[in-house]
Design a protein around this motif. Structure first.
Motif, PDB file in Angstrom:
ATOM      1  N   ASP A   1      -0.637  -9.769   5.857  1.00  0.00           N
ATOM      2  CA  ASP A   1      -0.584 -10.071   4.436  1.00  0.00           C
ATOM      3  C   ASP A   1       0.362  -9.107   3.705  1.00  0.00           C
ATOM      4  N   ILE A   2       1.521  -8.891   4.303  1.00  0.00           N
ATOM      5  CA  ILE A   2       2.503  -7.955   3.737  1.00  0.00           C
ATOM      6  C   ILE A   2       3.444  -8.723   2.804  1.00  0.00           C
ATOM      7  N   ARG A   3       3.693  -8.140   1.636  1.00  0.00           N
ATOM      8  CA  ARG A   3       4.605  -8.804   0.686  1.00  0.00           C
ATOM      9  C   ARG A   3       5.996  -8.177   0.678  1.00  0.00           C
ATOM     10  N   LEU A   4       6.076  -6.896   1.093  1.00  0.00           N
ATOM     11  CA  LEU A   4       7.341  -6.145   0.967  1.00  0.00           C
ATOM     12  C   LEU A   4       7.949  -5.851   2.340  1.00  0.00           C
ATOM     13  N   VAL A   5       9.249  -6.112   2.442  1.00  0.00           N
ATOM     14  CA  VAL A   5       9.954  -5.846   3.703  1.00  0.00           C
ATOM     15  C   VAL A   5      11.083  -4.863   3.437  1.00  0.00           C
ATOM     16  N   ILE A   6      11.157  -3.823   4.254  1.00  0.00           N
ATOM     17  CA  ILE A   6      12.268  -2.868   4.167  1.00  0.00           C
ATOM     18  C   ILE A   6      13.184  -3.128   5.356  1.00  0.00           C
ATOM     19  N   SER A   7      14.387  -3.599   5.046  1.00  0.00           N
ATOM     20  CA  SER A   7      15.392  -3.814   6.086  1.00  0.00           C
ATOM     21  C   SER A   7      16.461  -2.740   5.895  1.00  0.00           C
ATOM     22  N   GLN A   8      16.923  -2.170   6.981  1.00  0.00           N
ATOM     23  CA  GLN A   8      17.915  -1.097   6.848  1.00  0.00           C
ATOM     24  C   GLN A   8      18.794  -1.062   8.084  1.00  0.00           C
ATOM     25  N   ASN A   9      19.994  -0.554   7.903  1.00  0.00           N
ATOM     26  CA  ASN A   9      20.808  -0.259   9.087  1.00  0.00           C
ATOM     27  C   ASN A   9      21.438   1.108   8.943  1.00  0.00           C
ATOM     28  N   LEU A  10      21.532   1.763  10.070  1.00  0.00           N
ATOM     29  CA  LEU A  10      22.221   3.042  10.117  1.00  0.00           C
ATOM     30  C   LEU A  10      23.718   2.766   9.925  1.00  0.00           C
TER      31      LEU A  10
ATOM     32  N   LYS B   1      11.254 -17.361   2.030  1.00  0.00           N
ATOM     33  CA  LYS B   1       9.841 -17.558   2.425  1.00  0.00           C
ATOM     34  C   LYS B   1       8.904 -16.876   1.433  1.00  0.00           C
ATOM     35  N   GLY B   2       9.465 -16.224   0.409  1.00  0.00           N
ATOM     36  CA  GLY B   2       8.633 -15.619  -0.633  1.00  0.00           C
ATOM     37  C   GLY B   2       8.401 -14.132  -0.471  1.00  0.00           C
ATOM     38  N   LEU B   3       9.000 -13.527   0.546  1.00  0.00           N
ATOM     39  CA  LEU B   3       8.813 -12.084   0.734  1.00  0.00           C
ATOM     40  C   LEU B   3       9.782 -11.318  -0.158  1.00  0.00           C
ATOM     41  N   LYS B   4       9.368 -10.153  -0.612  1.00  0.00           N
ATOM     42  CA  LYS B   4      10.254  -9.276  -1.389  1.00  0.00           C
ATOM     43  C   LYS B   4      10.924  -8.353  -0.390  1.00  0.00           C
ATOM     44  N   ILE B   5      12.246  -8.329  -0.419  1.00  0.00           N
ATOM     45  CA  ILE B   5      12.944  -7.589   0.629  1.00  0.00           C
ATOM     46  C   ILE B   5      14.113  -6.798   0.061  1.00  0.00           C
ATOM     47  N   ILE B   6      14.294  -5.595   0.577  1.00  0.00           N
ATOM     48  CA  ILE B   6      15.463  -4.788   0.217  1.00  0.00           C
ATOM     49  C   ILE B   6      16.186  -4.430   1.501  1.00  0.00           C
ATOM     50  N   HIS B   7      17.522  -4.444   1.437  1.00  0.00           N
ATOM     51  CA  HIS B   7      18.296  -3.962   2.587  1.00  0.00           C
ATOM     52  C   HIS B   7      19.119  -2.754   2.162  1.00  0.00           C
ATOM     53  N   LEU B   8      19.041  -1.694   2.952  1.00  0.00           N
ATOM     54  CA  LEU B   8      19.775  -0.465   2.656  1.00  0.00           C
ATOM     55  C   LEU B   8      20.571  -0.024   3.869  1.00  0.00           C
ATOM     56  N   GLU B   9      21.739   0.567   3.615  1.00  0.00           N
ATOM     57  CA  GLU B   9      22.462   1.243   4.705  1.00  0.00           C
ATOM     58  C   GLU B   9      22.151   2.727   4.574  1.00  0.00           C
TER      59      GLU B   9
ATOM     60  N   GLU C   1      11.578   3.331  -4.738  1.00  0.00           N
ATOM     61  CA  GLU C   1      10.530   3.300  -5.781  1.00  0.00           C
ATOM     62  C   GLU C   1      10.779   2.145  -6.748  1.00  0.00           C
ATOM     63  N   THR C   2      12.051   1.987  -7.137  1.00  0.00           N
ATOM     64  CA  THR C   2      12.398   0.910  -8.071  1.00  0.00           C
ATOM     65  C   THR C   2      12.114  -0.450  -7.442  1.00  0.00           C
ATOM     66  N   PHE C   3      12.499  -0.563  -6.169  1.00  0.00           N
ATOM     67  CA  PHE C   3      12.237  -1.826  -5.456  1.00  0.00           C
ATOM     68  C   PHE C   3      10.742  -2.131  -5.468  1.00  0.00           C
ATOM     69  N   LYS C   4       9.940  -1.115  -5.163  1.00  0.00           N
ATOM     70  CA  LYS C   4       8.480  -1.319  -5.115  1.00  0.00           C
ATOM     71  C   LYS C   4       7.964  -1.788  -6.482  1.00  0.00           C
ATOM     72  N   GLU C   5       8.400  -1.089  -7.526  1.00  0.00           N
ATOM     73  CA  GLU C   5       7.914  -1.435  -8.876  1.00  0.00           C
ATOM     74  C   GLU C   5       8.279  -2.865  -9.253  1.00  0.00           C
ATOM     75  N   MET C   6       9.567  -3.216  -9.016  1.00  0.00           N
ATOM     76  CA  MET C   6      10.029  -4.558  -9.404  1.00  0.00           C
ATOM     77  C   MET C   6       9.372  -5.636  -8.547  1.00  0.00           C
ATOM     78  N   ALA C   7       9.205  -5.339  -7.266  1.00  0.00           N
ATOM     79  CA  ALA C   7       8.652  -6.346  -6.350  1.00  0.00           C
ATOM     80  C   ALA C   7       7.205  -6.657  -6.675  1.00  0.00           C
ATOM     81  N   LEU C   8       6.485  -5.673  -7.224  1.00  0.00           N
ATOM     82  CA  LEU C   8       5.053  -5.871  -7.463  1.00  0.00           C
ATOM     83  C   LEU C   8       4.738  -6.364  -8.889  1.00  0.00           C
ATOM     84  N   GLN C   9       5.780  -6.552  -9.694  1.00  0.00           N
ATOM     85  CA  GLN C   9       5.540  -7.006 -11.076  1.00  0.00           C
ATOM     86  C   GLN C   9       5.021  -8.432 -11.114  1.00  0.00           C
TER      87      GLN C   9
END
Ligand code: SF4
Length: 344
Positions: A283-292, A312-320, A336-344
Protein backbone atom coordinates in the motif's frame (compact mmCIF):
# COMPACT_ATOMS: atom_id res chain seq x y z
CA UNK A 1 38.00 -19.64 4.39
CA UNK A 2 39.55 -17.74 1.50
CA UNK A 3 37.48 -15.01 -0.16
CA UNK A 4 36.62 -14.95 -3.86
CA UNK A 5 35.61 -11.46 -4.99
CA UNK A 6 33.28 -10.62 -7.83
CA UNK A 7 32.03 -7.64 -9.79
CA UNK A 8 28.56 -7.59 -11.25
CA UNK A 9 25.90 -4.92 -11.55
CA UNK A 10 22.56 -6.66 -11.13
CA UNK A 11 23.06 -9.86 -9.11
CA UNK A 12 24.20 -11.86 -12.13
CA UNK A 13 27.17 -13.58 -10.51
CA UNK A 14 26.52 -17.24 -9.49
CA UNK A 15 27.82 -17.06 -5.92
CA UNK A 16 26.79 -20.66 -5.20
CA UNK A 17 29.40 -22.09 -7.61
CA UNK A 18 32.11 -20.21 -5.72
CA UNK A 19 30.69 -21.41 -2.38
CA UNK A 20 30.71 -24.99 -3.65
CA UNK A 21 34.38 -24.46 -4.61
CA UNK A 22 35.14 -23.76 -0.94
CA UNK A 23 35.35 -19.96 -1.07
CA UNK A 24 33.41 -17.17 0.55
CA UNK A 25 31.99 -14.95 -2.21
CA UNK A 26 32.35 -11.21 -1.70
CA UNK A 27 30.60 -8.67 -3.90
CA UNK A 28 32.96 -5.80 -4.61
CA UNK A 29 31.17 -2.59 -3.58
CA UNK A 30 33.86 0.10 -3.58
CA UNK A 31 34.13 2.69 -0.86
CA UNK A 32 32.68 6.14 -1.34
CA UNK A 33 35.03 7.51 1.36
CA UNK A 34 38.08 6.42 -0.68
CA UNK A 35 36.60 7.46 -4.00
CA UNK A 36 37.81 6.59 -7.48
CA UNK A 37 41.28 8.21 -7.76
CA UNK A 38 43.46 5.10 -8.38
CA UNK A 39 40.99 3.67 -10.92
CA UNK A 40 40.81 6.99 -12.74
CA UNK A 41 44.43 6.45 -13.78
CA UNK A 42 43.18 3.69 -16.09
CA UNK A 43 39.52 4.41 -16.82
CA UNK A 44 37.63 7.23 -18.50
CA UNK A 45 35.58 9.26 -16.07
CA UNK A 46 32.39 8.70 -18.04
CA UNK A 47 32.25 5.23 -16.52
CA UNK A 48 29.93 5.38 -13.55
CA UNK A 49 31.76 6.26 -10.32
CA UNK A 50 30.51 3.12 -8.57
CA UNK A 51 32.28 0.90 -11.10
CA UNK A 52 35.43 3.00 -10.80
CA UNK A 53 35.27 2.70 -7.00
CA UNK A 54 35.02 -1.07 -7.39
CA UNK A 55 38.20 -1.10 -9.48
CA UNK A 56 39.87 1.10 -6.87
CA UNK A 57 38.96 -1.46 -4.23
CA UNK A 58 40.28 -4.31 -6.36
CA UNK A 59 43.59 -2.51 -6.93
CA UNK A 60 44.18 -2.29 -3.20
CA UNK A 61 42.56 -5.50 -1.92
CA UNK A 62 43.18 -8.13 -4.60
CA UNK A 63 45.98 -9.65 -2.49
CA UNK A 64 43.35 -10.85 0.00
CA UNK A 65 41.31 -12.66 -2.66
CA UNK A 66 41.73 -16.10 -4.25
CA UNK A 67 40.36 -14.85 -7.56
CA UNK A 68 38.06 -12.34 -9.19
CA UNK A 69 34.90 -13.15 -11.11
CA UNK A 70 32.93 -10.94 -13.47
CA UNK A 71 29.38 -11.51 -14.60
CA UNK A 72 27.88 -9.60 -17.47
CA UNK A 73 25.49 -6.98 -16.12
CA UNK A 74 25.68 -3.46 -17.51
CA UNK A 75 28.32 -2.36 -20.02
CA UNK A 76 30.71 -1.40 -17.20
CA UNK A 77 31.14 -5.05 -16.28
CA UNK A 78 32.36 -6.31 -19.64
CA UNK A 79 34.30 -3.17 -20.51
CA UNK A 80 36.12 -3.32 -17.17
CA UNK A 81 37.05 -6.98 -17.40
CA UNK A 82 40.01 -6.49 -19.72
CA UNK A 83 41.21 -3.36 -17.92
CA UNK A 84 41.22 -5.06 -14.52
CA UNK A 85 43.04 -8.09 -15.94
CA UNK A 86 45.76 -5.86 -17.35
CA UNK A 87 46.50 -4.29 -13.97
CA UNK A 88 45.77 -6.96 -11.35
CA UNK A 89 47.70 -10.20 -11.12
CA UNK A 90 45.01 -12.70 -10.10
CA UNK A 91 43.05 -15.56 -11.67
CA UNK A 92 40.13 -13.92 -13.50
CA UNK A 93 36.85 -15.53 -14.60
CA UNK A 94 34.14 -14.25 -16.89
CA UNK A 95 30.51 -15.43 -16.78
CA UNK A 96 28.63 -14.17 -19.79
CA UNK A 97 25.08 -13.93 -18.48
CA UNK A 98 22.42 -13.36 -21.16
CA UNK A 99 20.28 -10.26 -21.51
CA UNK A 100 17.12 -12.26 -22.25
CA UNK A 101 15.38 -15.13 -20.48
CA UNK A 102 14.07 -17.22 -23.40
CA UNK A 103 14.92 -20.86 -24.19
CA UNK A 104 18.02 -20.03 -26.27
CA UNK A 105 19.32 -17.69 -23.56
CA UNK A 106 18.83 -20.38 -20.91
CA UNK A 107 20.80 -22.89 -22.97
CA UNK A 108 23.60 -20.35 -23.45
CA UNK A 109 23.58 -19.46 -19.76
CA UNK A 110 23.80 -23.10 -18.67
CA UNK A 111 26.86 -23.57 -20.88
CA UNK A 112 28.46 -20.47 -19.36
CA UNK A 113 27.89 -21.80 -15.83
CA UNK A 114 29.36 -25.18 -16.82
CA UNK A 115 32.42 -23.38 -18.23
CA UNK A 116 32.77 -21.36 -15.04
CA UNK A 117 32.61 -24.48 -12.89
CA UNK A 118 35.23 -26.18 -15.11
CA UNK A 119 37.44 -23.08 -15.02
CA UNK A 120 37.46 -22.99 -11.21
CA UNK A 121 38.19 -26.74 -11.07
CA UNK A 122 41.16 -26.34 -13.43
CA UNK A 123 42.58 -23.25 -11.75
CA UNK A 124 42.37 -24.50 -8.16
CA UNK A 125 42.74 -28.27 -8.73
CA UNK A 126 39.39 -29.05 -7.09
CA UNK A 127 36.19 -30.85 -7.93
CA UNK A 128 32.87 -29.02 -7.71
CA UNK A 129 30.38 -31.85 -7.55
CA UNK A 130 26.62 -31.52 -7.93
CA UNK A 131 26.33 -32.48 -4.25
CA UNK A 132 28.53 -29.55 -3.20
CA UNK A 133 26.54 -27.24 -5.44
CA UNK A 134 23.27 -28.48 -3.96
CA UNK A 135 24.64 -27.86 -0.46
CA UNK A 136 25.69 -24.32 -1.42
CA UNK A 137 22.23 -23.67 -2.87
CA UNK A 138 20.59 -24.84 0.37
CA UNK A 139 22.80 -22.47 2.40
CA UNK A 140 22.10 -19.64 -0.02
CA UNK A 141 18.35 -20.24 0.27
CA UNK A 142 18.52 -20.18 4.07
CA UNK A 143 20.29 -16.81 3.84
CA UNK A 144 17.77 -15.45 1.33
CA UNK A 145 14.89 -16.60 3.50
CA UNK A 146 16.38 -14.91 6.58
CA UNK A 147 16.92 -11.65 4.66
CA UNK A 148 13.39 -11.77 3.25
CA UNK A 149 11.86 -12.15 6.72
CA UNK A 150 14.02 -9.32 8.07
CA UNK A 151 13.21 -7.04 5.14
CA UNK A 152 9.47 -7.61 5.64
CA UNK A 153 9.81 -6.09 9.13
CA UNK A 154 10.71 -2.72 7.59
CA UNK A 155 7.02 -2.04 7.01
CA UNK A 156 6.02 -2.93 10.56
CA UNK A 157 8.80 -1.81 12.87
CA UNK A 158 11.22 1.07 13.31
CA UNK A 159 14.14 -0.16 11.19
CA UNK A 160 15.94 2.71 9.59
CA UNK A 161 17.20 2.87 6.02
CA UNK A 162 20.83 2.63 7.03
CA UNK A 163 20.31 -0.52 9.08
CA UNK A 164 18.82 -2.24 6.05
CA UNK A 165 21.78 -1.19 3.90
CA UNK A 166 24.21 -2.45 6.55
CA UNK A 167 22.38 -5.76 6.72
CA UNK A 168 22.67 -6.20 2.95
CA UNK A 169 26.33 -5.16 2.97
CA UNK A 170 27.05 -7.79 5.58
CA UNK A 171 25.14 -10.46 3.65
CA UNK A 172 26.94 -9.86 0.37
CA UNK A 173 30.48 -9.30 1.59
CA UNK A 174 30.96 -11.36 4.76
CA UNK A 175 31.38 -15.08 5.54
CA UNK A 176 28.28 -17.07 4.61
CA UNK A 177 28.47 -20.17 6.80
CA UNK A 178 27.49 -18.44 10.04
CA UNK A 179 25.10 -15.96 8.39
CA UNK A 180 21.80 -17.89 8.88
CA UNK A 181 22.31 -17.90 12.67
CA UNK A 182 23.29 -14.21 12.61
CA UNK A 183 20.10 -13.42 10.72
CA UNK A 184 17.98 -15.37 13.22
CA UNK A 185 19.46 -13.31 16.06
CA UNK A 186 18.77 -10.10 14.19
CA UNK A 187 15.23 -11.23 13.52
CA UNK A 188 14.65 -11.63 17.26
CA UNK A 189 16.06 -8.14 17.78
CA UNK A 190 14.11 -6.42 15.00
CA UNK A 191 10.84 -8.02 16.08
CA UNK A 192 11.20 -6.24 19.43
CA UNK A 193 11.55 -2.82 17.81
CA UNK A 194 8.89 -0.10 18.24
CA UNK A 195 6.23 0.12 15.52
CA UNK A 196 6.76 1.93 12.23
CA UNK A 197 7.08 5.66 13.09
CA UNK A 198 3.93 7.57 12.20
CA UNK A 199 5.91 10.66 11.21
CA UNK A 200 7.62 8.80 8.36
CA UNK A 201 6.21 7.93 4.95
CA UNK A 202 6.76 4.45 3.49
CA UNK A 203 8.40 4.47 0.05
CA UNK A 204 9.47 2.10 -2.68
CA UNK A 205 13.07 2.66 -3.79
CA UNK A 206 14.26 1.77 -7.28
CA UNK A 207 17.11 2.57 -9.66
CA UNK A 208 20.90 2.23 -9.42
CA UNK A 209 22.19 0.19 -6.54
CA UNK A 210 22.69 2.16 -3.36
CA UNK A 211 26.00 1.03 -1.91
CA UNK A 212 26.93 3.86 0.42
CA UNK A 213 25.12 5.32 3.43
CA UNK A 214 24.62 8.97 2.48
CA UNK A 215 21.68 8.37 0.14
CA UNK A 216 19.88 6.21 2.70
CA UNK A 217 20.52 8.91 5.30
CA UNK A 218 19.16 11.60 2.97
CA UNK A 219 15.89 9.67 2.59
CA UNK A 220 15.67 9.23 6.33
CA UNK A 221 16.34 12.95 6.91
CA UNK A 222 13.53 13.77 4.49
CA UNK A 223 11.11 11.57 6.46
CA UNK A 224 11.04 8.77 3.89
CA UNK A 225 11.41 5.18 5.01
CA UNK A 226 12.23 2.50 2.43
CA UNK A 227 9.96 -0.49 2.99
CA UNK A 228 10.26 -2.03 -0.48
CA UNK A 229 12.92 -1.90 -3.20
CA UNK A 230 14.20 -3.83 -6.19
CA UNK A 231 17.94 -3.27 -5.68
CA UNK A 232 20.75 -5.82 -5.91
CA UNK A 233 21.69 -4.87 -2.36
CA UNK A 234 18.11 -5.53 -1.50
CA UNK A 235 15.16 -7.52 -2.73
CA UNK A 236 16.77 -8.62 -5.98
CA UNK A 237 19.22 -10.61 -3.87
CA UNK A 238 16.75 -12.48 -1.66
CA UNK A 239 13.24 -12.25 -3.08
CA UNK A 240 13.37 -15.51 -5.05
CA UNK A 241 14.60 -18.89 -3.86
CA UNK A 242 16.83 -21.12 -5.97
CA UNK A 243 14.99 -24.33 -6.94
CA UNK A 244 16.26 -27.32 -4.95
CA UNK A 245 14.50 -30.08 -6.89
CA UNK A 246 16.32 -29.86 -10.24
CA UNK A 247 20.04 -30.23 -11.18
CA UNK A 248 21.95 -27.37 -9.49
CA UNK A 249 23.29 -25.52 -12.54
CA UNK A 250 19.87 -25.65 -14.19
CA UNK A 251 18.46 -24.35 -10.89
CA UNK A 252 20.78 -21.33 -11.08
CA UNK A 253 19.58 -20.62 -14.63
CA UNK A 254 15.95 -20.78 -13.46
CA UNK A 255 16.74 -18.56 -10.49
CA UNK A 256 18.31 -15.98 -12.78
CA UNK A 257 14.96 -15.51 -14.51
CA UNK A 258 12.92 -15.50 -11.28
CA UNK A 259 14.36 -12.65 -9.26
CA UNK A 260 13.42 -8.95 -9.66
CA UNK A 261 15.03 -7.98 -12.94
CA UNK A 262 17.54 -5.11 -13.32
CA UNK A 263 17.22 -2.41 -15.99
CA UNK A 264 19.82 -4.13 -18.18
CA UNK A 265 17.42 -7.01 -18.97
CA UNK A 266 14.99 -7.06 -21.86
CA UNK A 267 12.10 -6.73 -22.08
CA UNK A 268 11.69 -4.27 -19.20
CA UNK A 269 8.07 -5.22 -18.46
CA UNK A 270 9.07 -7.71 -15.79
CA UNK A 271 10.97 -5.06 -13.85
CA UNK A 272 8.02 -2.70 -14.05
CA UNK A 273 5.62 -5.42 -12.99
CA UNK A 274 7.71 -6.12 -9.88
CA UNK A 275 7.65 -2.45 -8.89
CA UNK A 276 3.90 -2.20 -9.36
CA UNK A 277 3.26 -5.35 -7.35
CA UNK A 278 5.62 -4.27 -4.55
CA UNK A 279 3.85 -0.91 -4.21
CA UNK A 280 0.45 -2.57 -4.25
CA UNK A 281 1.42 -5.27 -1.71
CA UNK A 282 2.53 -2.70 0.87
CA UNK A 283 0.00 0.00 0.00
CA UNK A 284 2.83 2.38 -0.92
CA UNK A 285 1.93 5.69 -2.56
CA UNK A 286 5.41 7.20 -3.02
CA UNK A 287 8.18 5.90 -5.27
CA UNK A 288 11.76 7.17 -5.24
CA UNK A 289 13.51 6.47 -8.53
CA UNK A 290 17.14 7.49 -8.87
CA UNK A 291 20.23 6.87 -10.92
CA UNK A 292 23.84 7.37 -10.09
CA UNK A 293 25.56 9.85 -12.40
CA UNK A 294 26.61 8.08 -15.65
CA UNK A 295 24.48 5.05 -14.85
CA UNK A 296 22.76 4.81 -18.21
CA UNK A 297 20.68 1.64 -17.70
CA UNK A 298 18.63 3.22 -14.92
CA UNK A 299 18.63 6.75 -16.37
CA UNK A 300 17.20 5.47 -19.65
CA UNK A 301 14.73 3.02 -18.09
CA UNK A 302 13.42 5.69 -15.72
CA UNK A 303 11.79 7.64 -18.56
CA UNK A 304 9.44 4.75 -19.26
CA UNK A 305 9.01 3.27 -15.77
CA UNK A 306 8.27 6.57 -14.04
CA UNK A 307 5.72 7.45 -16.74
CA UNK A 308 3.87 4.15 -16.39
CA UNK A 309 3.93 4.22 -12.58
CA UNK A 310 2.58 7.79 -12.59
CA UNK A 311 -0.26 6.72 -14.84
CA UNK A 312 -1.07 3.99 -12.32
CA UNK A 313 -1.62 6.71 -9.69
CA UNK A 314 1.69 6.47 -7.83
CA UNK A 315 3.55 9.63 -6.83
CA UNK A 316 7.06 9.35 -8.15
CA UNK A 317 10.23 11.43 -8.25
CA UNK A 318 13.34 10.67 -10.27
CA UNK A 319 16.70 12.08 -9.22
CA UNK A 320 20.24 11.78 -10.53
CA UNK A 321 22.68 11.51 -7.65
CA UNK A 322 26.40 12.05 -7.17
CA UNK A 323 28.81 9.47 -5.75
CA UNK A 324 29.81 11.39 -2.65
CA UNK A 325 30.19 10.72 1.07
CA UNK A 326 28.63 14.11 1.83
CA UNK A 327 24.99 14.40 2.78
CA UNK A 328 23.52 16.70 0.14
CA UNK A 329 21.16 19.22 1.76
CA UNK A 330 19.67 20.18 -1.63
CA UNK A 331 18.68 16.59 -2.25
CA UNK A 332 17.08 16.38 1.18
CA UNK A 333 15.10 19.56 0.48
CA UNK A 334 13.89 18.19 -2.88
CA UNK A 335 12.83 14.96 -1.23
CA UNK A 336 11.01 16.83 1.55
CA UNK A 337 9.19 18.98 -1.00
CA UNK A 338 8.25 15.91 -3.02
CA UNK A 339 6.85 14.25 0.11
CA UNK A 340 4.81 17.31 1.08
CA UNK A 341 3.36 17.82 -2.41
CA UNK A 342 2.69 14.12 -2.97
CA UNK A 343 0.71 13.80 0.25
CA UNK A 344 -1.48 16.89 -0.25
S1 SF4 B 1 25.64 2.02 -11.22
FE1 SF4 B 1 24.73 1.63 -13.23
S2 SF4 B 1 26.43 1.89 -14.72
FE2 SF4 B 1 27.32 1.65 -12.63
S3 SF4 B 1 27.75 -0.55 -12.44
FE3 SF4 B 1 25.70 -0.21 -11.59
S4 SF4 B 1 24.26 -0.57 -13.31
FE4 SF4 B 1 26.33 -0.30 -14.16
Amino acid sequence: MKTFAYFDSGHEFPEEIVMAAGFDPCKILGDVEIGTGPADEYLHNYFCPFARACFTEALSRAGEWAGIGFAHGCDATNRHYDVWRAHIDKPFFWVNTPMKIDATARKFHLRELENFRAGLEREYGIEISDEKLAEAIRLSNRIKNGLKRLAALRAEHDINNLEYLELMNRALTGPRQELPEELERKLDEWQQRPPFPRALEAVLLTGSDVTSPEWMEALEEAGLRVVRDDLSLGERYFRAAIPEDIPPLKALVEYYGAYPQPATRVPSDRRLQYLETAAWENDIRLVISQNLKFCEPYAIDAVWTTGVLKNKGLKIIHLEREYTPTLDQQVITRLETFKEMALQ
